[in-house]
Write a protein that holds these residues in place. Sequence first.
Motif, PDB file in Angstrom:
ATOM      1  N   THR A  32      68.233  52.608  42.880  1.00 58.51           N
ATOM      2  CA  THR A  32      67.486  51.613  43.645  1.00 58.51           C
ATOM      3  C   THR A  32      68.089  50.228  43.475  1.00 58.51           C
ATOM      4  OG1 THR A  32      65.437  52.890  43.364  1.00 58.51           O
ATOM      5  CG2 THR A  32      65.219  50.567  43.986  1.00 58.51           C
ATOM      6  N   ALA A  33      68.543  49.931  42.257  1.00 57.16           N
ATOM      7  CA  ALA A  33      69.046  48.586  41.954  1.00 57.16           C
ATOM      8  C   ALA A  33      70.405  48.306  42.586  1.00 57.16           C
ATOM      9  CB  ALA A  33      69.123  48.395  40.437  1.00 57.16           C
ATOM     10  N   ILE A  34      71.293  49.301  42.595  1.00 58.51           N
ATOM     11  CA  ILE A  34      72.660  49.050  43.065  1.00 58.51           C
ATOM     12  C   ILE A  34      73.064  49.907  44.255  1.00 58.51           C
ATOM     13  CG2 ILE A  34      73.349  48.410  40.722  1.00 58.51           C
ATOM     14  CD1 ILE A  34      74.844  51.097  40.584  1.00 58.51           C
ATOM     15  N   GLY A  35      72.157  50.768  44.711  1.00 55.31           N
ATOM     16  CA  GLY A  35      72.515  51.643  45.818  1.00 55.31           C
ATOM     17  C   GLY A  35      73.588  52.639  45.419  1.00 55.31           C
ATOM     18  N   MET A  36      73.384  53.290  44.304  1.00 56.35           N
ATOM     19  CA  MET A  36      74.369  54.221  43.762  1.00 56.35           C
ATOM     20  C   MET A  36      74.654  55.352  44.739  1.00 56.35           C
ATOM     21  SD  MET A  36      74.370  55.781  39.920  1.00 56.35           S
ATOM     22  CE  MET A  36      72.799  56.639  40.158  1.00 56.35           C
ATOM     23  N   GLY A  37      75.936  55.704  44.862  1.00 58.04           N
ATOM     24  CA  GLY A  37      76.348  56.724  45.803  1.00 58.04           C
ATOM     25  C   GLY A  37      76.214  58.133  45.258  1.00 58.04           C
ATOM     26  N   PRO A  38      76.618  59.131  46.067  1.00 60.91           N
ATOM     27  CA  PRO A  38      76.498  60.544  45.664  1.00 60.91           C
ATOM     28  C   PRO A  38      77.238  60.877  44.382  1.00 60.91           C
ATOM     29  CG  PRO A  38      76.920  60.360  48.020  1.00 60.91           C
ATOM     30  CD  PRO A  38      77.090  58.990  47.455  1.00 60.91           C
ATOM     31  N   ALA A  39      78.406  60.278  44.163  1.00 59.67           N
ATOM     32  CA  ALA A  39      79.198  60.580  42.959  1.00 59.67           C
ATOM     33  C   ALA A  39      78.414  60.233  41.700  1.00 59.67           C
ATOM     34  CB  ALA A  39      80.516  59.818  42.989  1.00 59.67           C
ATOM     35  N   GLY A  40      77.779  59.068  41.709  1.00 59.11           N
ATOM     36  CA  GLY A  40      76.992  58.660  40.550  1.00 59.11           C
ATOM     37  C   GLY A  40      75.777  59.534  40.349  1.00 59.11           C
ATOM     38  N   TRP A  41      75.092  59.845  41.454  1.00 58.43           N
ATOM     39  CA  TRP A  41      73.904  60.693  41.369  1.00 58.43           C
ATOM     40  C   TRP A  41      74.232  62.088  40.838  1.00 58.43           C
ATOM     41  CZ3 TRP A  41      68.863  60.071  41.388  1.00 58.43           C
ATOM     42  CH2 TRP A  41      68.316  58.903  41.922  1.00 58.43           C
ATOM     43  N   VAL A  42      75.246  62.706  41.406  1.00 62.85           N
ATOM     44  CA  VAL A  42      75.606  64.066  40.992  1.00 62.85           C
ATOM     45  C   VAL A  42      76.038  64.097  39.531  1.00 62.85           C
ATOM     46  CG1 VAL A  42      77.245  65.946  41.345  1.00 62.85           C
ATOM     47  CG2 VAL A  42      76.206  64.816  43.313  1.00 62.85           C
ATOM     48  N   THR A  43      76.884  63.148  39.146  1.00 62.05           N
ATOM     49  CA  THR A  43      77.362  63.105  37.763  1.00 62.05           C
ATOM     50  C   THR A  43      76.214  62.864  36.793  1.00 62.05           C
ATOM     51  OG1 THR A  43      79.483  62.219  38.525  1.00 62.05           O
ATOM     52  CG2 THR A  43      78.985  61.996  36.181  1.00 62.05           C
ATOM     53  N   VAL A  81      73.621  56.599  27.767  1.00 59.67           N
ATOM     54  CA  VAL A  81      74.973  57.095  28.015  1.00 59.67           C
ATOM     55  C   VAL A  81      75.049  57.805  29.366  1.00 59.67           C
ATOM     56  CG1 VAL A  81      76.762  58.698  27.216  1.00 59.67           C
ATOM     57  CG2 VAL A  81      75.546  57.271  25.568  1.00 59.67           C
ATOM     58  N   GLY A  82      73.971  58.523  29.715  1.00 60.70           N
ATOM     59  CA  GLY A  82      73.924  59.156  31.017  1.00 60.70           C
ATOM     60  C   GLY A  82      73.976  58.134  32.142  1.00 60.70           C
ATOM     61  N   GLY A  83      73.291  57.010  31.948  1.00 61.19           N
ATOM     62  CA  GLY A  83      73.342  55.937  32.937  1.00 61.19           C
ATOM     63  C   GLY A  83      74.732  55.346  33.056  1.00 61.19           C
ATOM     64  N   VAL A  84      75.386  55.132  31.915  1.00 54.55           N
ATOM     65  CA  VAL A  84      76.760  54.624  31.915  1.00 54.55           C
ATOM     66  C   VAL A  84      77.684  55.604  32.628  1.00 54.55           C
ATOM     67  CG1 VAL A  84      78.725  53.980  30.461  1.00 54.55           C
ATOM     68  CG2 VAL A  84      76.410  53.273  29.814  1.00 54.55           C
ATOM     69  N   THR A  85      77.499  56.892  32.348  1.00 53.85           N
ATOM     70  CA  THR A  85      78.327  57.922  32.976  1.00 53.85           C
ATOM     71  C   THR A  85      78.190  57.897  34.488  1.00 53.85           C
ATOM     72  OG1 THR A  85      78.078  59.334  31.020  1.00 53.85           O
ATOM     73  CG2 THR A  85      78.803  60.400  33.054  1.00 53.85           C
ATOM     74  N   ALA A  86      76.952  57.768  34.961  1.00 54.29           N
ATOM     75  CA  ALA A  86      76.720  57.706  36.407  1.00 54.29           C
ATOM     76  C   ALA A  86      77.384  56.477  37.017  1.00 54.29           C
ATOM     77  CB  ALA A  86      75.218  57.695  36.679  1.00 54.29           C
ATOM     78  N   VAL A  88      80.010  54.829  35.885  1.00 50.50           N
ATOM     79  CA  VAL A  88      81.473  54.988  35.855  1.00 50.50           C
ATOM     80  C   VAL A  88      81.918  55.932  36.964  1.00 50.50           C
ATOM     81  CG1 VAL A  88      83.416  55.896  34.518  1.00 50.50           C
ATOM     82  CG2 VAL A  88      81.705  54.455  33.414  1.00 50.50           C
ATOM     83  N   ALA A  89      81.182  57.021  37.167  1.00 49.54           N
ATOM     84  CA  ALA A  89      81.523  57.944  38.251  1.00 49.54           C
ATOM     85  C   ALA A  89      81.420  57.244  39.603  1.00 49.54           C
ATOM     86  CB  ALA A  89      80.596  59.161  38.203  1.00 49.54           C
ATOM     87  N   ASP A  90      80.399  56.417  39.761  1.00 48.93           N
ATOM     88  CA  ASP A  90      80.211  55.694  41.011  1.00 48.93           C
ATOM     89  C   ASP A  90      81.292  54.646  41.225  1.00 48.93           C
ATOM     90  OD1 ASP A  90      78.315  55.501  43.277  1.00 48.93           O
ATOM     91  OD2 ASP A  90      78.111  53.424  42.615  1.00 48.93           O
ATOM     92  N   SER A  91      81.897  54.169  40.126  1.00 46.31           N
ATOM     93  CA  SER A  91      82.919  53.122  40.227  1.00 46.31           C
ATOM     94  C   SER A  91      84.195  53.614  40.891  1.00 46.31           C
ATOM     95  CB  SER A  91      83.248  52.568  38.836  1.00 46.31           C
ATOM     96  OG  SER A  91      83.923  53.532  38.043  1.00 46.31           O
ATOM     97  N   PHE A  92      84.383  54.935  40.994  1.00 47.10           N
ATOM     98  CA  PHE A  92      85.554  55.459  41.700  1.00 47.10           C
ATOM     99  C   PHE A  92      85.428  55.222  43.209  1.00 47.10           C
ATOM    100  CE2 PHE A  92      85.985  57.772  37.733  1.00 47.10           C
ATOM    101  CZ  PHE A  92      87.364  57.839  37.565  1.00 47.10           C
ATOM    102  N   VAL A  93      84.198  55.001  43.653  1.00 45.97           N
ATOM    103  CA  VAL A  93      83.953  54.766  45.076  1.00 45.97           C
ATOM    104  C   VAL A  93      83.720  53.291  45.353  1.00 45.97           C
ATOM    105  CG1 VAL A  93      82.480  55.343  47.034  1.00 45.97           C
ATOM    106  CG2 VAL A  93      82.970  57.069  45.288  1.00 45.97           C
ATOM    107  N   SER A  94      82.885  52.661  44.544  1.00 44.86           N
ATOM    108  CA  SER A  94      82.604  51.238  44.696  1.00 44.86           C
ATOM    109  C   SER A  94      82.404  50.621  43.322  1.00 44.86           C
ATOM    110  CB  SER A  94      81.348  51.018  45.561  1.00 44.86           C
ATOM    111  OG  SER A  94      80.226  51.633  44.960  1.00 44.86           O
TER     112      SER A  94
END
Length: 269
Positions: A32-43, A81-86, A88-94
Amino acid sequence: MALNNTYDARLVQQETAVGAGVQILVLALLGTAIGMGPAGWVTGLVFAVATWAVLSRALHRSGLRTFGPANRVTLGRATLVGGVTALVADSFVSAPPVSLLVGLTAVALLLDGVDGKVARRTGTSTALGARFDMEVDAFLILVLSVYVSMALGPWVLLIGAMRYAFVAAARVAPWLNAPLPPSTARKTVAAMQGICLLVAGADLLPYAGNFAVALLALALLLWSFGRDVIWLWRESRTTGGTEGTGADTAPAGKRSALELELELELAGR
């Protein structure tokens, strides 16, 4: 008594399920805060499910009748750590908000010593708790090394991968399964990895400064692992390579050197 044991076991398992639920809530807030994409959500969801499954299995095998306050703190760190992981995964897209990623990481690192103090003060230190703590730390370092490597190069991945490479090598070379003696230097180097990667990832320094900080972390880690490997090799020559494989050490022979080290780490947990 059997009914009580079953009831206690269910309560312990419920706590891991609550942890997974909190992880999903954290992902929802981040999304909700950053509009995280599918990569972050799935990871993030994979991390939540994997943590719940592995921890539930470990609790079942350990037979613990209570989750314990220290493990609750560690589970809270795992959620961060799970939040950080999400992120970082989202950072590959934005590119994620660096301040948010740094904030979650900083809190996770600050809480690293809290669970140990809680365990000692409440008399609830366990091998499972120490292992849980170690795995959360190791995975955070791996995720941070992935994030920093995007700016500084793939060599940074060596920082996060080294611990897992050591465990894999121990399966091939049995002499690496021997327990290591306590070492303040080893603990200090391990603690510095998260700090150095956090500084490099925060991008507060110029490129050369971030590169130097990450390189220092890798150099210290190579020294620490190298020193331990040399010590283990010398011990294997002294004991004829039987350390950790004899009948008197079973089931220790089925565990990695890091797992055996937990018995020593418990004194400082």
